[in-house]
Design a protein around this motif. Structure first.
Motif, PDB file in Angstrom:
ATOM      1  N   PRO A   2      15.147  -3.870   5.150  1.00  0.00           N
ATOM      2  CA  PRO A   2      15.136  -2.530   4.962  1.00  0.00           C
ATOM      3  C   PRO A   2      13.884  -1.998   5.496  1.00  0.00           C
ATOM      4  O   PRO A   2      13.078  -2.409   5.760  1.00  0.00           O
ATOM      5  N   ILE A   3      13.964  -0.614   5.971  1.00  0.00           N
ATOM      6  CA  ILE A   3      12.847  -0.007   6.525  1.00  0.00           C
ATOM      7  C   ILE A   3      11.657   0.040   5.842  1.00  0.00           C
ATOM      8  O   ILE A   3      10.443  -0.097   6.318  1.00  0.00           O
ATOM      9  N   TYR A   4      11.764   0.343   4.532  1.00  0.00           N
ATOM     10  CA  TYR A   4      10.521   0.102   3.624  1.00  0.00           C
ATOM     11  C   TYR A   4       9.872  -1.311   3.655  1.00  0.00           C
ATOM     12  O   TYR A   4       8.665  -1.376   3.696  1.00  0.00           O
ATOM     13  N   SER A   5      10.594  -2.121   3.683  1.00  0.00           N
ATOM     14  CA  SER A   5      10.215  -3.664   3.521  1.00  0.00           C
ATOM     15  C   SER A   5       9.482  -3.621   4.821  1.00  0.00           C
ATOM     16  O   SER A   5       8.195  -4.468   4.917  1.00  0.00           O
ATOM     17  N   THR A   6       9.828  -3.521   6.108  1.00  0.00           N
ATOM     18  CA  THR A   6       9.505  -3.728   7.293  1.00  0.00           C
ATOM     19  C   THR A   6       8.129  -2.623   7.323  1.00  0.00           C
ATOM     20  O   THR A   6       7.180  -3.234   8.056  1.00  0.00           O
ATOM     21  N   GLU A  26      12.610  10.569   5.040  1.00  0.00           N
ATOM     22  CA  GLU A  26      13.260  10.254   3.766  1.00  0.00           C
ATOM     23  C   GLU A  26      12.232   9.702   2.604  1.00  0.00           C
ATOM     24  O   GLU A  26      10.924   9.523   2.900  1.00  0.00           O
ATOM     25  N   ILE A  27      12.400   9.811   1.246  1.00  0.00           N
ATOM     26  CA  ILE A  27      11.565   9.347   0.254  1.00  0.00           C
ATOM     27  C   ILE A  27      12.384   8.125  -0.615  1.00  0.00           C
ATOM     28  O   ILE A  27      13.562   8.297  -0.853  1.00  0.00           O
ATOM     29  N   SER A  28      11.556   7.037  -0.918  1.00  0.00           N
ATOM     30  CA  SER A  28      12.035   5.889  -1.345  1.00  0.00           C
ATOM     31  C   SER A  28      12.685   6.242  -2.695  1.00  0.00           C
ATOM     32  O   SER A  28      12.237   7.235  -3.281  1.00  0.00           O
ATOM     33  N   PRO A  29      13.507   5.444  -3.222  1.00  0.00           N
ATOM     34  CA  PRO A  29      13.800   5.594  -4.875  1.00  0.00           C
ATOM     35  C   PRO A  29      12.726   5.700  -6.025  1.00  0.00           C
ATOM     36  O   PRO A  29      12.400   6.218  -6.784  1.00  0.00           O
ATOM     37  N   LEU A  34       7.696   6.937   3.718  1.00  0.00           N
ATOM     38  CA  LEU A  34       7.461   5.838   4.562  1.00  0.00           C
ATOM     39  C   LEU A  34       6.149   5.686   5.039  1.00  0.00           C
ATOM     40  O   LEU A  34       5.613   4.546   5.155  1.00  0.00           O
ATOM     41  N   LEU A  35       5.279   6.841   5.226  1.00  0.00           N
ATOM     42  CA  LEU A  35       3.974   6.590   5.548  1.00  0.00           C
ATOM     43  C   LEU A  35       3.234   5.982   4.384  1.00  0.00           C
ATOM     44  O   LEU A  35       2.379   5.088   4.622  1.00  0.00           O
ATOM     45  N   PHE A  36       3.307   6.468   3.065  1.00  0.00           N
ATOM     46  CA  PHE A  36       2.630   5.723   2.024  1.00  0.00           C
ATOM     47  C   PHE A  36       2.740   4.164   2.029  1.00  0.00           C
ATOM     48  O   PHE A  36       1.762   3.629   1.940  1.00  0.00           O
ATOM     49  N   THR A  37       4.285   3.827   2.365  1.00  0.00           N
ATOM     50  CA  THR A  37       4.165   2.463   2.347  1.00  0.00           C
ATOM     51  C   THR A  37       3.891   1.844   3.489  1.00  0.00           C
ATOM     52  O   THR A  37       3.192   0.446   3.369  1.00  0.00           O
ATOM     53  N   ALA A  38       3.661   2.249   4.802  1.00  0.00           N
ATOM     54  CA  ALA A  38       3.151   1.729   6.121  1.00  0.00           C
ATOM     55  C   ALA A  38       1.611   1.573   5.790  1.00  0.00           C
ATOM     56  O   ALA A  38       1.169   0.617   6.360  1.00  0.00           O
ATOM     57  N   LEU A  39       0.848   2.507   5.063  1.00  0.00           N
ATOM     58  CA  LEU A  39      -0.396   2.231   4.913  1.00  0.00           C
ATOM     59  C   LEU A  39      -0.701   1.511   4.038  1.00  0.00           C
ATOM     60  O   LEU A  39      -1.969   0.940   4.050  1.00  0.00           O
ATOM     61  N   CYS A  40       0.104   0.725   3.247  1.00  0.00           N
ATOM     62  CA  CYS A  40      -0.197  -0.578   2.518  1.00  0.00           C
ATOM     63  C   CYS A  40       0.065  -1.625   3.305  1.00  0.00           C
ATOM     64  O   CYS A  40      -0.097  -2.938   2.730  1.00  0.00           O
TER      65      CYS A  40
END
Length: 100
Positions: A2-6, A26-29, A34-40
């Motif tokens: 999924p996009i967030y995992s990637t 989009e905001i995850s559940p 997505l930016l917050f996730t990518a920065l991790c």
């Protein structure tokens, strides 16, 4: 993946393959952008490339992550990467017009 995992664990090329216009809004559940996730992403080159792509797509860098009540780019300061390695990402984020 999924996009967030990637965004979290993948490469820029893998991310581009599954990204669809509108994903940047989009905001995850769990309440993460997505930016917050990518920065991790633990790979600094991929983190920079994915974050840069999302910023160029117009993602809101000041969106609040609900759980921690922090702005997405706050994650830049919590990942334990050497400052010199982070400099390009800092410059990218802080050069955005209208950043409060």
């Amino acid at each position: 993946m999924p996009i967030y995992s990637t965004a979290l664990m993948g490469t820029y090329e893998e991310f581009l393959k599954i990204f669809k216009e509108g994903d940047q809004n989009e905001i995850s559940p769990s309440g993460r952008s997505l930016l917050f996730t990518a920065l991790c992403n633990t790979k600094s080159k991929e983190r920079y490339r994915i974050a840069s792509f999302l910023i160029n797509k117009g993602i809101d860098i000041t969106v609040m992550h609900k759980k921690e009540k922090i702005v997405s780019f706050k994650m830049l300061f919590n990942i334990g990467t050497p400052e010199m390695e982070m400099l390009p990402l800092y410059q990218l984020i802080f050069s955005q017009p209208g950043l409060p």
